[in-house]
Design a protein around this motif. Structure first.
Motif, PDB file in Angstrom:
ATOM      1  N   LEU A  47       0.826  -1.201   0.000  1.00 22.48           N
ATOM      2  CA  LEU A  47       0.000   0.000   0.000  1.00 22.48           C
ATOM      3  C   LEU A  47       0.867   1.261   0.000  1.00 22.48           C
ATOM      4  N   ALA A  48       1.944   1.247   0.812  1.00 22.68           N
ATOM      5  CA  ALA A  48       2.808   2.427   0.903  1.00 22.68           C
ATOM      6  C   ALA A  48       3.486   2.717  -0.432  1.00 22.68           C
ATOM      7  N   LEU A 270       6.981   4.194   7.703  1.00 25.27           N
ATOM      8  CA  LEU A 270       8.194   4.902   8.130  1.00 25.27           C
ATOM      9  C   LEU A 270       9.356   4.594   7.194  1.00 25.27           C
ATOM     10  N   TYR A 271       9.559   3.335   6.840  1.00 29.05           N
ATOM     11  CA  TYR A 271      10.647   2.986   5.927  1.00 29.05           C
ATOM     12  C   TYR A 271      10.486   3.708   4.593  1.00 29.05           C
ATOM     13  N   ARG A 272       9.267   3.753   4.100  1.00 29.26           N
ATOM     14  CA  ARG A 272       8.990   4.431   2.824  1.00 29.26           C
ATOM     15  C   ARG A 272       9.234   5.925   2.951  1.00 29.26           C
ATOM     16  N   THR A 273       8.797   6.524   4.066  1.00 27.05           N
ATOM     17  CA  THR A 273       8.978   7.963   4.279  1.00 27.05           C
ATOM     18  C   THR A 273      10.451   8.331   4.370  1.00 27.05           C
ATOM     19  N   LEU A 274      11.248   7.477   5.012  1.00 25.36           N
ATOM     20  CA  LEU A 274      12.680   7.756   5.151  1.00 25.36           C
ATOM     21  C   LEU A 274      13.432   7.588   3.837  1.00 25.36           C
ATOM     22  N   GLY A 275      12.855   6.860   2.886  1.00 21.40           N
ATOM     23  CA  GLY A 275      13.475   6.736   1.570  1.00 21.40           C
ATOM     24  C   GLY A 275      14.133   5.401   1.277  1.00 21.40           C
ATOM     25  N   ASP A 277      14.433   1.648  -0.165  1.00 15.49           N
ATOM     26  CA  ASP A 277      13.738   0.959  -1.256  1.00 15.49           C
ATOM     27  C   ASP A 277      13.371  -0.460  -0.831  1.00 15.49           C
ATOM     28  N   LEU A 278      12.635  -1.165  -1.714  1.00 14.53           N
ATOM     29  CA  LEU A 278      12.118  -2.488  -1.368  1.00 14.53           C
ATOM     30  C   LEU A 278      13.221  -3.494  -1.055  1.00 14.53           C
ATOM     31  N   LYS A 279      14.323  -3.450  -1.799  1.00 17.04           N
ATOM     32  CA  LYS A 279      15.403  -4.406  -1.574  1.00 17.04           C
ATOM     33  C   LYS A 279      16.077  -4.161  -0.230  1.00 17.04           C
ATOM     34  N   GLU A 280      16.280  -2.905   0.127  1.00 19.41           N
ATOM     35  CA  GLU A 280      16.871  -2.593   1.430  1.00 19.41           C
ATOM     36  C   GLU A 280      15.949  -3.025   2.568  1.00 19.41           C
ATOM     37  N   ILE A 281      14.674  -2.734   2.408  1.00 15.55           N
ATOM     38  CA  ILE A 281      13.707  -3.124   3.435  1.00 15.55           C
ATOM     39  C   ILE A 281      13.647  -4.645   3.563  1.00 15.55           C
ATOM     40  N   ALA A 282      13.636  -5.344   2.418  1.00 13.34           N
ATOM     41  CA  ALA A 282      13.576  -6.799   2.438  1.00 13.34           C
ATOM     42  C   ALA A 282      14.801  -7.402   3.117  1.00 13.34           C
ATOM     43  N   ALA A 332      14.003   9.902  13.842  1.00 10.43           N
ATOM     44  CA  ALA A 332      14.457  11.269  14.084  1.00 10.43           C
ATOM     45  C   ALA A 332      15.758  11.593  13.369  1.00 10.43           C
ATOM     46  N   GLY A 333      16.348  10.631  12.662  1.00  7.23           N
ATOM     47  CA  GLY A 333      17.639  10.851  12.024  1.00  7.23           C
ATOM     48  C   GLY A 333      17.611  10.579  10.532  1.00  7.23           C
ATOM     49  N   PRO A 334      18.794  10.572   9.906  1.00  4.79           N
ATOM     50  CA  PRO A 334      18.877  10.333   8.458  1.00  4.79           C
ATOM     51  C   PRO A 334      18.609   8.881   8.098  1.00  4.79           C
ATOM     52  N   ALA A 335      18.342   8.640   6.826  1.00  7.19           N
ATOM     53  CA  ALA A 335      18.009   7.291   6.343  1.00  7.19           C
ATOM     54  C   ALA A 335      19.280   6.525   6.012  1.00  7.19           C
ATOM     55  N   ASP A 336      20.065   6.209   7.047  1.00  6.28           N
ATOM     56  CA  ASP A 336      21.271   5.410   6.868  1.00  6.28           C
ATOM     57  C   ASP A 336      20.934   3.942   7.092  1.00  6.28           C
TER      58      ASP A 336
END
Length: 461
Positions: A47-48, A270-275, A277-282, A332-336
């Motif tokens: 959905l996100a 949150l993962y989508r908002t921080l930027g 991608d699907l492979k990183e999240i997976a 609260a921080g960068p998308a590292d």
């Protein structure tokens, strides 16, 4: 042919190969875990990434409510037999095959529903998957309890949890990698095909069903009183054992994992908002994170064996709530990627630790005569408040932001700790008594073979 009890020795590592209940439980645990993320984490990511509003994503968490309400129809599944299949496979195996086939068909419906054009149909498919999967869980839990007796429960519970985690990896990381390469339709079709793992295990599993005594009442009255016994007697037996403390125990079970359910719905947005991608999240959340969760589960089992049930119950409540501060720090921080890895490590380890502890605690509360229905009640209740409140989480995030939201979920752990101190010691089963004819007729307990083991959860009789 039923597995014969081995009453003269303790559990050995070679039993993993020799006792087919273990491998069957692994496959059934996989079948139980596979649908969950397909209507929760993976579903909310779908959905996100389809740019559905975060408030709508929160509301869609309600499609998973059947997991928390399964105790309402658990007595019927425990009592009724599937036409045709029931005569051939036995009651539990027939229900397993039926619910697994239904899950697969509903996943096919989800596969061909586009969130941008058929959002309502997709939501209906997710709800039906949750309903059928929750019904499957009722049957599998009942089969596990009946297949193991009492002393082998620890081994089968751990095996089921491992299979469940493998199902989560497949529906999480596996589905996301497939969706990244070939789209969501292909991902959900493959997940539907993988339900064959559970169906094959159900067909190979011993039935552990027993013949029922003949009814002496009239047919209409017989059915009425049988269902009355199936629904009311497990509840009255709990009240007779625990008295007024039962309400505090039920509240503890209901709130113990509440922080996890509140925060879990908003993790994917949150993962989508921080930027990410699907492979990183997976890779981080669904692959690496699952194995960290498995480690947390083993740590919970070790703590139960070394510390006992009550101290570990307290520790699990503290860890489960405080771990959400890691998500507040992440948001609260960068998308590292390293920050995501640290947050997932803390969250998954602590959450799985608490989950194993809660399973042991709920199992210790059931009686032998009503194990299936009472466990279904507890396992439904522990998720219900979180599922009801989680639907509004998107509105809360839209109002106060992610960091404050995750701090708020962490603070829920304070009353949970207070309840642990108040009623957490009220566990354990009374001395075993011969099951009554009425209990057997209600279908809540079919005696299974006993196999001595060192893995019994502390606090269980």
């Amino acid at each position: 042919m039923a597995i014969q009890p081995q009453a003269t020795r303790r559990f050995r590592l070679r039993d993993i190969v020799e006792d087919r209940r273990i491998m069957l439980m692994l496959a059934l645990g996989f079948s139980s875990g596979l649908p969950l993320l397909l209507v929760l984490g993976t579903f909310t990511l779908r959905l996100a990434f389809s740019d559905i509003d975060v408030r709508a994503i929160g509301l869609f968490s309600y499609v998973a409510l059947p997991y928390s309400l399964k105790f309402l129809w658990a007595p019927a599944i425990d009592r009724l037999t599937v036409p045709v299949l029931g005569a051939r496979l036995g009651r539990r195996r027939a229900w397993m095959v039926t619910t697994q086939a239904a899950v697969a068909l509903c996943l096919v419906l989800m596969a061909f529903s586009d969130p941008k054009t058929s959002l309502a149909l997709l939501g209906l498919g997710a709800f039906l998957v949750a309903f059928c999967a929750a019904s499957q869980d009722v049957v599998i839990d009942g089969w596990r309890i009946d297949a193991a007796g009492s002393d082998f429960q620890g081994i089968l519970a751990a095996t089921s949890n491992l299979g469940y985690r493998l199902g989560l990896i497949t529906a999480g990381a596996g589905a996301l990698f497939i969706a990244s390469a070939g789209g969501w339709t292909l991902a959900y079709l493959i997940m539907a095909a993988l339900m064959l793992v559970g169906m094959i295990a159900a067909l190979l599993a011993p039935s552990f069903d027993t013949a029922r005594a003949a009814q002496t009442e009239t047919p209409a009255r017989s059915r009425f009183w049988s269902m009355r016994r199936a629904v009311l007697e497990p509840l009255t037996e709990l009240h007779a054992r625990f008295g007024g403390a039962l309400w505090g125990i039920l509240l503890l079970v209901a709130l113990y994992r509440l922080p996890d359910f509140l925060s879990g719905v908003m993790a994917s947005p949150l993962y989508r908002t921080l930027g990410f991608d699907l492979k990183e999240i997976a890779t981080v959340t669904k692959l690496y994170g699952i194995w960290i969760g498995i480690a947390g589960g083993f740590a919970g089992g070790w703590a139960l064996a070394r510390l006992g049930l009550f101290p570990t119950l307290l520790l699990g409540a503290f860890l489960a709530a405080s771990s959400h501060l890691a998500f507040a720090w992440l948001s609260a921080g960068p998308a590292d990627l390293w920050r995501l890895t640290v947050a997932i490590s803390i969250e998954n380890f602590c959450g799985s630790f608490a989950g194993i502890v809660l399973i042991a605690y709920m199992s210790s509360l059931t009686s032998a005569a009503y194990a299936a229905t009472q466990y279904a009640l507890f396992s439904s209740l522990y998720a219900l408040p979180g599922k009801l409140v989680a639907g509004s989480s998107g509105f809360v995030v839209a109002a106060i932001g992610y960091p404050a939201f995750f701090v708020m979920t962490s603070l829920v752990g304070i009353p949970v700790l207070a309840l642990c101190l108040a009623v957490g010691r009220r566990s354990g089963r009374p001395a075993a008594k011969p099951a009554s004819r009425e209990a057997d007729e209600a279908g809540n307990r079919i005696p299974g073979p006993e196999l001595p083991s060192t893995a019994r959860a502390p606090g269980a009789a």
